[in-house]
Design a protein around this motif. Structure first.
Motif, PDB file in Angstrom:
ATOM      1  N   LYS A 262      23.602  49.571  35.829  1.00 40.66           N
ATOM      2  CA  LYS A 262      24.356  48.694  34.933  1.00 40.66           C
ATOM      3  C   LYS A 262      25.856  48.893  35.128  1.00 40.66           C
ATOM      4  CE  LYS A 262      20.605  47.135  33.039  1.00 40.66           C
ATOM      5  NZ  LYS A 262      20.102  45.780  33.384  1.00 40.66           N
ATOM      6  N   LEU A 263      26.263  50.149  35.348  1.00 42.24           N
ATOM      7  CA  LEU A 263      27.677  50.436  35.597  1.00 42.24           C
ATOM      8  C   LEU A 263      28.122  49.787  36.896  1.00 42.24           C
ATOM      9  CD1 LEU A 263      30.323  51.900  34.980  1.00 42.24           C
ATOM     10  CD2 LEU A 263      29.372  53.929  36.115  1.00 42.24           C
ATOM     11  N   ILE A 264      27.270  49.860  37.922  1.00 41.71           N
ATOM     12  CA  ILE A 264      27.591  49.225  39.206  1.00 41.71           C
ATOM     13  C   ILE A 264      27.746  47.718  39.022  1.00 41.71           C
ATOM     14  CG2 ILE A 264      26.748  48.774  41.539  1.00 41.71           C
ATOM     15  CD1 ILE A 264      25.205  51.436  41.334  1.00 41.71           C
ATOM     16  N   SER A 265      26.859  47.124  38.225  1.00 38.40           N
ATOM     17  CA  SER A 265      26.933  45.685  37.969  1.00 38.40           C
ATOM     18  C   SER A 265      28.250  45.317  37.291  1.00 38.40           C
ATOM     19  CB  SER A 265      25.760  45.245  37.080  1.00 38.40           C
ATOM     20  OG  SER A 265      24.527  45.551  37.688  1.00 38.40           O
ATOM     21  N   ALA A 266      28.632  46.115  36.287  1.00 38.11           N
ATOM     22  CA  ALA A 266      29.885  45.849  35.582  1.00 38.11           C
ATOM     23  C   ALA A 266      31.078  45.971  36.522  1.00 38.11           C
ATOM     24  CB  ALA A 266      30.037  46.817  34.410  1.00 38.11           C
ATOM     25  N   VAL A 267      31.050  46.985  37.393  1.00 39.24           N
ATOM     26  CA  VAL A 267      32.151  47.164  38.354  1.00 39.24           C
ATOM     27  C   VAL A 267      32.235  45.977  39.308  1.00 39.24           C
ATOM     28  CG1 VAL A 267      32.955  48.569  40.290  1.00 39.24           C
ATOM     29  CG2 VAL A 267      32.135  49.672  38.206  1.00 39.24           C
ATOM     30  N   LEU A 268      31.079  45.473  39.754  1.00 39.18           N
ATOM     31  CA  LEU A 268      31.070  44.315  40.646  1.00 39.18           C
ATOM     32  C   LEU A 268      31.705  43.097  39.983  1.00 39.18           C
ATOM     33  CD1 LEU A 268      27.551  44.496  42.350  1.00 39.18           C
ATOM     34  CD2 LEU A 268      29.770  44.761  43.447  1.00 39.18           C
ATOM     35  N   VAL A 269      31.389  42.875  38.704  1.00 38.35           N
ATOM     36  CA  VAL A 269      31.978  41.743  37.988  1.00 38.35           C
ATOM     37  C   VAL A 269      33.489  41.919  37.876  1.00 38.35           C
ATOM     38  CG1 VAL A 269      32.069  40.525  35.789  1.00 38.35           C
ATOM     39  CG2 VAL A 269      29.872  41.269  36.702  1.00 38.35           C
ATOM     40  N   VAL A 270      33.926  43.138  37.549  1.00 36.44           N
ATOM     41  CA  VAL A 270      35.363  43.409  37.432  1.00 36.44           C
ATOM     42  C   VAL A 270      36.057  43.152  38.765  1.00 36.44           C
ATOM     43  CG1 VAL A 270      37.087  45.206  37.058  1.00 36.44           C
ATOM     44  CG2 VAL A 270      35.113  45.040  35.537  1.00 36.44           C
ATOM     45  N   VAL A 271      35.464  43.638  39.855  1.00 31.05           N
ATOM     46  CA  VAL A 271      36.059  43.446  41.178  1.00 31.05           C
ATOM     47  C   VAL A 271      36.162  41.962  41.518  1.00 31.05           C
ATOM     48  CG1 VAL A 271      35.682  43.789  43.646  1.00 31.05           C
ATOM     49  CG2 VAL A 271      35.361  45.689  42.067  1.00 31.05           C
ATOM     50  N   ALA A 272      35.076  41.218  41.244  1.00 27.00           N
ATOM     51  CA  ALA A 272      35.075  39.783  41.549  1.00 27.00           C
ATOM     52  C   ALA A 272      36.108  39.028  40.725  1.00 27.00           C
ATOM     53  CB  ALA A 272      33.685  39.197  41.302  1.00 27.00           C
ATOM     54  N   LEU A 273      36.377  39.501  39.507  1.00 32.60           N
ATOM     55  CA  LEU A 273      37.364  38.836  38.650  1.00 32.60           C
ATOM     56  C   LEU A 273      38.791  39.227  39.008  1.00 32.60           C
ATOM     57  CD1 LEU A 273      35.630  39.150  35.159  1.00 32.60           C
ATOM     58  CD2 LEU A 273      36.040  37.044  36.421  1.00 32.60           C
ATOM     59  N   VAL A 274      38.983  40.475  39.434  1.00 28.13           N
ATOM     60  CA  VAL A 274      40.334  40.981  39.657  1.00 28.13           C
ATOM     61  C   VAL A 274      40.872  40.665  41.051  1.00 28.13           C
ATOM     62  CG1 VAL A 274      41.703  43.107  39.862  1.00 28.13           C
ATOM     63  CG2 VAL A 274      40.143  42.803  37.931  1.00 28.13           C
ATOM     64  N   LEU A 275      40.016  40.749  42.066  1.00 27.07           N
ATOM     65  CA  LEU A 275      40.488  40.575  43.437  1.00 27.07           C
ATOM     66  C   LEU A 275      41.245  39.263  43.684  1.00 27.07           C
ATOM     67  CD1 LEU A 275      37.708  42.053  45.768  1.00 27.07           C
ATOM     68  CD2 LEU A 275      39.956  42.970  45.252  1.00 27.07           C
ATOM     69  N   PRO A 276      40.736  38.112  43.185  1.00 28.05           N
ATOM     70  CA  PRO A 276      41.465  36.862  43.432  1.00 28.05           C
ATOM     71  C   PRO A 276      42.863  36.844  42.823  1.00 28.05           C
ATOM     72  CG  PRO A 276      39.213  36.410  42.748  1.00 28.05           C
ATOM     73  CD  PRO A 276      39.461  37.871  42.506  1.00 28.05           C
ATOM     74  N   LYS A 277      43.151  37.744  41.875  1.00 28.81           N
ATOM     75  CA  LYS A 277      44.454  37.752  41.230  1.00 28.81           C
ATOM     76  C   LYS A 277      45.448  38.664  41.940  1.00 28.81           C
ATOM     77  CE  LYS A 277      42.399  36.783  36.716  1.00 28.81           C
ATOM     78  NZ  LYS A 277      42.240  37.215  35.311  1.00 28.81           N
ATOM     79  N   TRP A 278      44.970  39.436  42.914  1.00 25.76           N
ATOM     80  CA  TRP A 278      45.861  40.305  43.662  1.00 25.76           C
ATOM     81  C   TRP A 278      46.646  39.496  44.683  1.00 25.76           C
ATOM     82  CZ3 TRP A 278      42.535  45.307  44.847  1.00 25.76           C
ATOM     83  CH2 TRP A 278      42.264  45.921  43.622  1.00 25.76           C
ATOM     84  N   GLY A 279      47.799  39.972  45.039  1.00 26.54           N
ATOM     85  CA  GLY A 279      48.744  39.231  45.869  1.00 26.54           C
ATOM     86  C   GLY A 279      48.165  38.678  47.149  1.00 26.54           C
ATOM     87  N   VAL A 280      47.482  39.531  47.923  1.00 26.65           N
ATOM     88  CA  VAL A 280      46.994  39.092  49.225  1.00 26.65           C
ATOM     89  C   VAL A 280      45.965  37.978  49.080  1.00 26.65           C
ATOM     90  CG1 VAL A 280      45.228  40.905  49.255  1.00 26.65           C
ATOM     91  CG2 VAL A 280      45.963  39.854  51.398  1.00 26.65           C
ATOM     92  N   PHE A 281      45.120  38.076  48.051  1.00 25.30           N
ATOM     93  CA  PHE A 281      44.100  37.052  47.852  1.00 25.30           C
ATOM     94  C   PHE A 281      44.720  35.765  47.306  1.00 25.30           C
ATOM     95  CE2 PHE A 281      41.740  41.015  47.848  1.00 25.30           C
ATOM     96  CZ  PHE A 281      40.669  40.707  48.659  1.00 25.30           C
ATOM     97  N   ARG A 282      45.781  35.890  46.500  1.00 24.26           N
ATOM     98  CA  ARG A 282      46.467  34.694  46.026  1.00 24.26           C
ATOM     99  C   ARG A 282      47.102  33.952  47.195  1.00 24.26           C
ATOM    100  NH1 ARG A 282      48.657  37.797  41.711  1.00 24.26           N
ATOM    101  NH2 ARG A 282      50.695  37.722  42.733  1.00 24.26           N
ATOM    102  N   ARG A 283      47.673  34.691  48.142  1.00 26.11           N
ATOM    103  CA  ARG A 283      48.298  34.050  49.299  1.00 26.11           C
ATOM    104  C   ARG A 283      47.262  33.351  50.167  1.00 26.11           C
ATOM    105  NH1 ARG A 283      51.593  38.725  48.999  1.00 26.11           N
ATOM    106  NH2 ARG A 283      50.280  39.875  50.473  1.00 26.11           N
ATOM    107  N   VAL A 284      46.091  34.004  50.338  1.00 28.33           N
ATOM    108  CA  VAL A 284      45.021  33.372  51.118  1.00 28.33           C
ATOM    109  C   VAL A 284      44.555  32.094  50.438  1.00 28.33           C
ATOM    110  CG1 VAL A 284      42.639  33.634  51.908  1.00 28.33           C
ATOM    111  CG2 VAL A 284      44.263  35.525  52.187  1.00 28.33           C
TER     112      VAL A 284
END
Length: 303
Positions: A262-284
């Motif tokens: 369950k912790l792994i699942s929560a971390v995956l959701v957090v990663v999927a939500l946060v990564l697009p907001k990071w600079g490199v992903f916003r530029r892509v």
């Protein structure tokens, strides 16, 4: 790993249901944890009573559909907050599911199920079973794509985008919300019925935390594969479900404790939500948008 792909394809049916409420209807529905078990419990108890597995599976979907209707009525007619309405239905379903099963667990190992022919012929865990489960997920995806492009489906999308606007055109948004929640939980209940037959039992705790798995499939899939149009979005959800299950399997094989799933699942959701907001992903993402704009402009100019 093949087993993870099989599970990912079956759970994709549930993920498409979550997509319907979370992305299309913009409704945070927590009924899922209860309706999944309801579908599994209904199918399991009917199969043990001698009902044909196909009818029992459909009954599981109908039971999930009924749970969605209850949540919809609590919200639309009772004026209850969407989040609270789902929680109330989910809590109530715990007792209902115990009543259906007559206990905390219903074994199916000695019963004929939809998967018995595959299991008896040694086809589970192979290319044949993956093809069958993939065909099932594809059929559900195509039907959902078709539905969302009908007048009712477009009204459902509009309700999620701008409820006040679509109501001004005479659409009964209460009815639309109830329909969306019913269809969503119907798919969830259907997935529960299939999972019960796949694992050989229905258990009262099998739906706990399932909403996280559904959200992870939707968010992870759309973050990786895109979500520009309905056809791509639903395919991304199916692929996201597979990716989620494979990631969980890899994590477990790497030595992580199964209790941490369950912790792994929560971390995956957090990663999927946060990564697009990071600079490199916003530029892509911005670069992709510029390319699409340029392609559209060139096509328009050529015309």
């Amino acid at each position: 790993m093949i087993g993870a792909v099989e599970l990912g394809l079956i759970y994709a049916v549930m993920a498409l249901g979550v997509y319907l409420t979370f992305r299309i209807l913009n409704f945070p529905d927590l009924t899922v944890d209860g309706s999944f078990t309801t579908g599994a419990a209904t199918a399991a108890i009917l199969i043990t009573a001698g009902t044909h597995p196909a009818l029992a599976t459909l009954a599981g979907g109908v039971a999930g559909l009924a749970a969605g209707v209850i949540t919809g009525l609590l919200h639309t007619k009772g004026g209850i907050n969407p989040l609270l309405a789902g929680i109330l239905t989910q809590i109530g379903l715990y007792s209902v599911n115990l009543r259906i099963m007559g206990g905390a667990n219903v074994p199916l190992l000695r019963e004929d199920t939809l998967l018995t022919p595959l299991r008896d012929n040694g086809l589970l865990g192979g290319a044949v079973s993956i093809a069958i489960f993939g065909a099932l997920a594809l059929v559900v995806k195509v039907v959902l794509d078709w539905f969302l492009h009908t007048d009712t489906g477009l009204a459902l999308q509009a309700t999620g985008d701008n409820e006040e606007m679509i109501r001004s055109f005479g659409v009964n948004t209460d009815r639309t919300k109830i329909l969306g929640l019913a269809l969503s939980n119907g798919l969830v209940g259907l997935a529960g019925a299939l999972i019960a037959q796949y694992q050989g039992f229905a258990d009262i705790s099998m739906g706990i935390g399932l909403i996280i798995a559904g959200l992870a499939s939707v968010i992870l899939g759309q973050a990786v594969f895109g979500s520009r149009v309905i056809l791509i979005s639903t395919l991304a959800v199916v692929l996201g479900s597979i990716l989620y299950r494979v990631t969980i399997q890899v994590a477990l094989q790497a030595g992580l404790d199964p209790n941490d799933m369950k912790l792994i699942s929560a971390v995956l959701v957090v990663v999927a939500l946060v990564l697009p907001k990071w600079g490199v992903f916003r530029r892509v993402s911005a670069l992709r948008s510029l390319r699409r704009t340029a392609a559209t402009s060139s096509t328009t100019g050529g015309a």
